[in-house]
Motif scaffolding. Structure first.
Motif, PDB file in Angstrom:
ATOM      1  N   SER A 435       0.831  -1.209   0.000  1.00 20.63           N
ATOM      2  CA  SER A 435       0.000   0.000   0.000  1.00 20.63           C
ATOM      3  C   SER A 435       0.861   1.252   0.000  1.00 20.63           C
ATOM      4  O   SER A 435       0.609   2.202  -0.764  1.00 20.63           O
ATOM      5  CB  SER A 435      -0.914  -0.016   1.232  1.00 20.63           C
ATOM      6  OG  SER A 435      -1.638   1.189   1.323  1.00 20.63           O
ATOM      7  N   LEU A 436       1.905   1.260   0.839  1.00 23.15           N
ATOM      8  CA  LEU A 436       2.806   2.415   0.868  1.00 23.15           C
ATOM      9  C   LEU A 436       3.601   2.502  -0.432  1.00 23.15           C
ATOM     10  O   LEU A 436       3.806   3.598  -0.961  1.00 23.15           O
ATOM     11  CB  LEU A 436       3.760   2.302   2.058  1.00 23.15           C
ATOM     12  CG  LEU A 436       4.804   3.417   2.171  1.00 23.15           C
ATOM     13  CD1 LEU A 436       4.128   4.766   2.401  1.00 23.15           C
ATOM     14  CD2 LEU A 436       5.796   3.121   3.291  1.00 23.15           C
ATOM     15  N   ARG A 437       4.026   1.369  -0.954  1.00 23.88           N
ATOM     16  CA  ARG A 437       4.836   1.374  -2.184  1.00 23.88           C
ATOM     17  C   ARG A 437       4.047   1.908  -3.376  1.00 23.88           C
ATOM     18  O   ARG A 437       4.636   2.355  -4.357  1.00 23.88           O
ATOM     19  CB  ARG A 437       5.353  -0.035  -2.467  1.00 23.88           C
ATOM     20  CG  ARG A 437       6.313  -0.569  -1.423  1.00 23.88           C
ATOM     21  CD  ARG A 437       6.865  -1.927  -1.802  1.00 23.88           C
ATOM     22  NE  ARG A 437       7.649  -2.490  -0.711  1.00 23.88           N
ATOM     23  CZ  ARG A 437       7.271  -3.539   0.026  1.00 23.88           C
ATOM     24  NH1 ARG A 437       6.116  -4.154  -0.237  1.00 23.88           N
ATOM     25  NH2 ARG A 437       8.023  -3.979   1.006  1.00 23.88           N
ATOM     26  N   ALA A 553      15.926  -6.127 -16.036  1.00 27.72           N
ATOM     27  CA  ALA A 553      14.846  -5.497 -16.789  1.00 27.72           C
ATOM     28  C   ALA A 553      13.487  -5.892 -16.220  1.00 27.72           C
ATOM     29  O   ALA A 553      12.580  -5.052 -16.088  1.00 27.72           O
ATOM     30  CB  ALA A 553      14.940  -5.885 -18.265  1.00 27.72           C
ATOM     31  N   GLU A 554      13.328  -7.168 -15.864  1.00 23.73           N
ATOM     32  CA  GLU A 554      12.060  -7.623 -15.296  1.00 23.73           C
ATOM     33  C   GLU A 554      11.790  -6.961 -13.946  1.00 23.73           C
ATOM     34  O   GLU A 554      10.665  -6.566 -13.634  1.00 23.73           O
ATOM     35  CB  GLU A 554      12.067  -9.145 -15.154  1.00 23.73           C
ATOM     36  CG  GLU A 554      11.914  -9.878 -16.466  1.00 23.73           C
ATOM     37  CD  GLU A 554      10.638  -9.467 -17.195  1.00 23.73           C
ATOM     38  OE1 GLU A 554       9.554  -9.468 -16.566  1.00 23.73           O
ATOM     39  OE2 GLU A 554      10.731  -9.115 -18.386  1.00 23.73           O
ATOM     40  N   ALA A 559       9.167  -2.608 -10.402  1.00 19.33           N
ATOM     41  CA  ALA A 559       9.359  -1.400  -9.594  1.00 19.33           C
ATOM     42  C   ALA A 559       8.644  -0.204 -10.221  1.00 19.33           C
ATOM     43  O   ALA A 559       7.969   0.571  -9.521  1.00 19.33           O
ATOM     44  CB  ALA A 559      10.846  -1.113  -9.436  1.00 19.33           C
ATOM     45  N   CYS A 560       8.780  -0.031 -11.526  1.00 20.59           N
ATOM     46  CA  CYS A 560       8.164   1.115 -12.196  1.00 20.59           C
ATOM     47  C   CYS A 560       6.642   1.042 -12.133  1.00 20.59           C
ATOM     48  O   CYS A 560       5.960   2.069 -11.969  1.00 20.59           O
ATOM     49  CB  CYS A 560       8.619   1.185 -13.653  1.00 20.59           C
ATOM     50  SG  CYS A 560      10.338   1.685 -13.857  1.00 20.59           S
ATOM     51  N   GLU A 561       6.092  -0.151 -12.257  1.00 22.16           N
ATOM     52  CA  GLU A 561       4.634  -0.299 -12.193  1.00 22.16           C
ATOM     53  C   GLU A 561       4.119   0.138 -10.827  1.00 22.16           C
ATOM     54  O   GLU A 561       3.108   0.852 -10.737  1.00 22.16           O
ATOM     55  CB  GLU A 561       4.275  -1.764 -12.476  1.00 22.16           C
ATOM     56  CG  GLU A 561       2.778  -2.012 -12.602  1.00 22.16           C
ATOM     57  CD  GLU A 561       2.115  -2.336 -11.262  1.00 22.16           C
ATOM     58  OE1 GLU A 561       0.923  -2.005 -11.096  1.00 22.16           O
ATOM     59  OE2 GLU A 561       2.813  -2.887 -10.382  1.00 22.16           O
ATOM     60  N   GLU A 569       7.270   4.611 -20.640  1.00 19.95           N
ATOM     61  CA  GLU A 569       8.467   4.974 -19.894  1.00 19.95           C
ATOM     62  C   GLU A 569       9.040   3.758 -19.170  1.00 19.95           C
ATOM     63  O   GLU A 569      10.263   3.591 -19.092  1.00 19.95           O
ATOM     64  CB  GLU A 569       8.166   6.085 -18.894  1.00 19.95           C
ATOM     65  CG  GLU A 569       9.404   6.643 -18.203  1.00 19.95           C
ATOM     66  CD  GLU A 569       9.101   7.795 -17.280  1.00 19.95           C
ATOM     67  OE1 GLU A 569      10.049   8.290 -16.619  1.00 19.95           O
ATOM     68  OE2 GLU A 569       7.927   8.223 -17.205  1.00 19.95           O
ATOM     69  N   THR A 570       8.152   2.904 -18.662  1.00 22.14           N
ATOM     70  CA  THR A 570       8.600   1.669 -18.009  1.00 22.14           C
ATOM     71  C   THR A 570       9.407   0.813 -18.971  1.00 22.14           C
ATOM     72  O   THR A 570      10.474   0.280 -18.627  1.00 22.14           O
ATOM     73  CB  THR A 570       7.389   0.879 -17.491  1.00 22.14           C
ATOM     74  OG1 THR A 570       6.762   1.617 -16.448  1.00 22.14           O
ATOM     75  CG2 THR A 570       7.811  -0.482 -16.944  1.00 22.14           C
TER      76      THR A 570
END
Length: 940
Positions: A435-437, A553-554, A559-561, A569-570
């Motif tokens: 939730s915080l992430r 890359a995976e 992380a980007c999502e 951009e991801t």
């Protein structure tokens, strides 16, 4: 340690009786003296074995150190009693002389090769025969092979006088302990020392001196606690830092300092557990280190790391080596020690016993408050003594985003962090959930730190050490304190990453234009700045999990999502990470004059934005590996590849194959035109002949200044009338010496030149081979000294010797087998297994077979590989030489009778011959045949 705790074989009373028997026979008699020394040696050896038996896996270090201290107590006490009895029947009980322990021994902790720090206290007047007793004791201890520190004879007043002027002497007395003799002297010294030096007026300068001493020590060892060969005693975050904390605690609170700190609320029980856990781990490592080396050496070098990790129970797994897990635990302990150090310093500042912080807060105004600080309270924060803290710590439980906001504000306001606030963050990591992430406010704070802070590495390092960054971005958490067991990488993976981010910011700010002119020039043209920062942050998160580029890359996509990054951009971030080694590989391992190299690389990057992004990422990644890794040679290769690729991508997108080749041919023609114009003024006839004699690869390989210099060299050689000529000069731009050779082309010429260079101690970093239409070879080699400086940098006369030896080899060969002086493989280097490989690539060049051969680096390797190729009737058209610590990677562009090799049998023969050369080097380093494989990739 009580003597009653010793096993029967280490009974101190029995030792005293045996030494007393030697005394009765007379210490002056050689036979009796040797018998006594023999008994003492046997006792100490058994004691070391007994102490070592206390080590158990990853712990037992403190118990072992204390056991060995107890053994030395018994040994020194027995010796003192025996020697003293030889002078006086009262022996040790006679007044006027006492033997005391100082230093680590005084604190009750010893490693096998630690100094035995002695102080002899005498009364006034001294005991009769005191000097003779001390002298005899010291001789016996030296004869036993012990490292004796101190051994001075002093009165109580003399000891106190030294303490007044010498902070080291004062520190030593903090750990003063009676061993034998007149105990009243020791009690008197302790009493007077306490009265004189436990006042505030005395404590404040002592604390300042100890912290200054620590800073000097850290500077001497290296400021980073994450260097991969740390000093277990004196390094940052190591054993000496723990001892410094203990000394400061003793001065402030007495010997029960930790209990008082817990009672006062400064340290929690968990903090004390971290202290003891780190101390126990460090002592275990130090104990093993001293035992392995057989001497006082506290540097945890590469050759000792695998042995110690095995002794402590670390085993290899599918994902990591046991030694890497061991070193990761070491660096986690260093992080803990750093946190404890900050807590202690904050306490000292609060009590006005230490100067205010000078970390992030060094940018603060003198009054410690910036305009707008009233807003801090509204946001839930306050500034205390120049440090940022939570106004109401209980709010963190209600709103965990405040933990990220804390670091955001610290970076924005240039405030240091209050250790209480950092400690609260560390204790609240359970609140960092998905939730915080995924919280947008948390993401805004994170990106403010990453993209807007003056130096993100400072704040991100603080977040890492608090555990927050790894918890918020678990992909990064997987590389915190992770090491790679090789000689190439100088820091832990997370520290390397943070250093790369720091360099990225400096390039963006224009601070490194002299070192990185290309990256500085193209940075303002980059559109996807956030993607670049994320790629740098996450580029190594795949390490330890299979193919680091694919896995990284995976992980970046995940992380980007979570951070709310849009898909396009991801995917750009993921592409950068998947390809973050491609530019360095192409620049350093491929012939940049070969159109296929540029076309393939241009096809991979596809557009100018990706080219710019990958260029900057490559620069900071290489530069952040460690001192000396980045140099002018690599910089020039990266610039050459960028400019060639940019020509193919002119207009924004990659041209089709025909058009791309036409553009590269056009670049070569423009180079010829510029050269022709210059030569019209100098020697038009030579200019026309030289232009006609060389193909595109030459004109694409060198800058205009290089081409004109080469022409001057060839013209001078022709004017002298000789067929063979050699020229050598230092090329500061490439950070290498340039070696030019003009000679009739023949089989084995490249190998002979490489052999001559090896005999001269020159390290080849690159070579370009050209053959003129009239059959002359024009070869260019770039060579360095060990350490990356241009060859001849430290001895210009070496250039003349090199010129003569290379010219001789080019003219008549090396004369059969050559003996290149073997470089003794150091223990550090021999600790690594370097699995050789040979990789043949038929599609990597249009007109040649590309062979990549990699194995343990050694003098003469390039010559031996080149000779093996030549002996099979093949010719070398170009070579690229690269290295990663103990591993060399040599790439050859090979033809047979001027044609590209496509015969499978010939390829098989080449691979076999090269594997034989590479395998001999590894067998020589390890003493046994290594595992060989015919094809692999050089994992970094």
């Amino acid at each position: 340690m009580r003597l009653s705790a010793l096993p029967a074989s280490l009974d101190g009373l029995r030792l005293r009786a045996e030494l007393a028997a030697a005394t009765r026979e007379g210490w002056e008699q050689a036979a009796a003296r040797q018998a006594g020394i023999g008994r003492l040696k046997k006792f100490i050896a058994a004691g070391r074995a007994h102490a070592a038996s206390k080590l158990a896996g990853k712990g037992g270090g403190l118990e072992a150190a204390r056991a060995l201290s107890g053994v030395m107590n018994a040994a020194v006490r027995a010796l003192f009693d025996s020697v003293a009895s030889d002078f006086d029947e009262a022996g040790a009980t006679a007044p006027g002389l006492a033997v005391c322990a100082l230093g680590g021994w005084g604190a009750g902790e010893l490693a096998p090769q630690s100094d035995i720090d002695l102080l002899f206290l005498t009364g006034t007047p001294p005991r009769e025969g005191a000097e003779a007793i001390v002298e005899r004791m010291l001789y016996v201890l030296w004869d036993c092979g012990l490292n004796i520190g101190g051994g001075a004879i002093r009165t109580v007043d003399e000891a106190l006088a030294l303490v007044a002027d010498d902070v080291s002497e004062r520190t030593a007395l903090l750990d003063l302990r009676w061993v034998s003799g007149d105990e009243r002297l020791v009690s008197t010294l302790r009493l007077k020392f306490g009265r004189a030096h436990r006042t505030r007026e005395s404590i404040t300068p002592f604390i300042a001196a100890k912290l200054s001493e620590r800073d000097t020590r850290v500077d001497r060892q290296g400021d980073s606690r994450y260097a991969v060969e740390p000093n277990i005693k004196d390094g940052k975050g190591a054993l000496r830092d723990l001892q410094t904390l203990r000394w400061l605690a003793q001065v402030l609170y007495g010997n029960d300092a930790m209990e008082r700190w817990v009672a006062s609320g400064l340290l929690t029980v968990q903090d004390v557990e971290r202290y003891l856990r780190a101390e126990d781990f460090y002592w275990a490592v130090r104990f093993h280190l001293h035992t392995l080396n057989g001497r006082k050496d506290d540097r945890l070098t590469f050759d000792t790391q695998p042995e110690i990790s095995a002794l402590m129970g670390y085993a290899d797994s599918e994902d990591t080596l046991g030694v890497e897990d061991f070193m990761r635990d070491y660096f986690k302990r260093a992080i803990d020690v750093g946190a404890l150090t900050r807590l202690v310093c904050a306490k000292l500042e609060a009590d006005e016993l230490k100067d205010p912080p000078s970390g992030i807060g060094r940018f603060m105004p003198a009054d410690g408050v910036q305009k707008g600080d009233n807003a801090l309270e509204e946001a839930g924060f306050v500034v205390r003594s120049g440090r940022l803290a939570f106004a109401d710590p209980s709010r963190v439980e209600e709103d965990p985003v405040l933990m990220l906001t804390l670091f955001e504000l610290a970076a924005a306001r240039h405030l240091d962090l209050h250790p209480d606030a950092v400690a609260l963050v560390s204790r609240s990591l359970r609140l960092v959930d998905d939730s915080l992430r995924r919280d947008e406010r948390a993401a805004r704070s994170f990106f403010a730190i990453l993209l807007e802070s003056d130096d993100p590495r400072i704040t991100l390092r603080a977040m890492t050490e608090a555990g927050l960054l790894g918890a918020y971005i678990p992909e990064f958490g997987d590389i915190v304190a992770r090491t790679q067991f090789n000689m190439y990488h100088r820091f832990t993976v997370d520290e390397h990453t943070l250093n790369a981010l720091g360099l990225l910011r400096e390039i963006e700010q224009g601070k490194l234009v002299a070192d990185h002119p290309l990256a500085t020039r193209i940075f303002p043209e980059i559109t996807h700045r956030r993607a670049l920062h994320l790629a740098v942050l996450l580029h190594d998160t795949g390490k330890g999990n299979g193919d680091q580029c694919i896995e990284g890359a995976e992980r970046a996509r995940s992380a980007c999502e979570r951070l709310g990054i849009e898909e396009a951009e991801t995917e750009l971030v993921a592409w950068l990470i998947a390809n973050h080694l491609e530019m360095s590989d192409a620049a350093q391992r491929r012939d940049l004059s070969d159109p296929r190299t540029v076309l393939d690389f241009a096809g991979r990057v596809a557009n100018m934005e990706r080219l710019r992004l990958l260029t900057v990422l490559t620069v900071v990644d290489i530069r952040a590996v460690g001192p000396g890794v980045w140099n002018g040679w690599k910089a020039q290769l990266i610039r050459d590849l960028y400019e060639a690729t940019a020509a193919v991508l002119a207009g924004g997108e990659r041209a089709d194959e025909e058009e791309a080749r036409a553009r590269l041919h056009g670049r070569a023609d423009r180079a010829r035109t510029l050269f022709r114009k210059e030569m019209e003024r100098i020697d038009p006839e030579f200019g026309r002949r030289w232009i006609a004699s060389l193909d595109d690869s030459y004109w694409l390989s060198f800058a205009e200044s290089d081409r004109l210099r080469h022409a001057a060299f060839v013209r001078a050689a022709e004017s002298r009338g000789g067929e063979v000529a050699c020229g050598v000069r230092v090329d500061r731009r490439r950070s290498a010496a340039e070696v030019l050779i003009l000679a009739p082309d023949r089989d084995g010429l490249f190998a002979d030149i490489a052999g001559a260079l090896a005999l001269a101690g020159a390290n080849v970093v690159g070579a370009q081979v050209a053959t003129t239409t009239w059959g002359a070879a024009f070869d260019v080699f770039y060579v360095q000294e060990q350490g990356g400086k241009p060859y001849g940098w430290s001895d210009l006369s070496a250039l003349d010797r090199l010129r003569a030896s290379v010219e001789k080899a080019a003219r008549g060969g090396l004369g059969g087998e050559i003996l290149i002086p073997a470089r003794r493989v150091a223990r550090r280097e021999a600790a690594f297994t370097v699995s050789p490989y040979v990789k043949l690539e038929g599609q990597a060049a249009d007109g040649a077979l590309v062979i990549e051969a990699s194995g343990r680096d050694r003098p003469g390797l390039l010559h031996d590989l080149a000779r093996a190729i030549t002996d099979l009737g093949c010719s070398i058209q170009a070579a690229r030489i690269d290295g990663y610590g103990e591993r060399a990677v040599d790439v050859f562009y090979v033809t047979e009778q001027g044609r590209k090799i496509s015969d499978p049998e010939k390829e098989k023969a080449l691979a076999s011959a090269l594997m034989t050369v590479l395998g001999s080097g590894e067998a020589g380093a390890s003493g046994a045949p290594s595992r060989l494989r015919a094809e692999a990739s050089a994992g970094r």
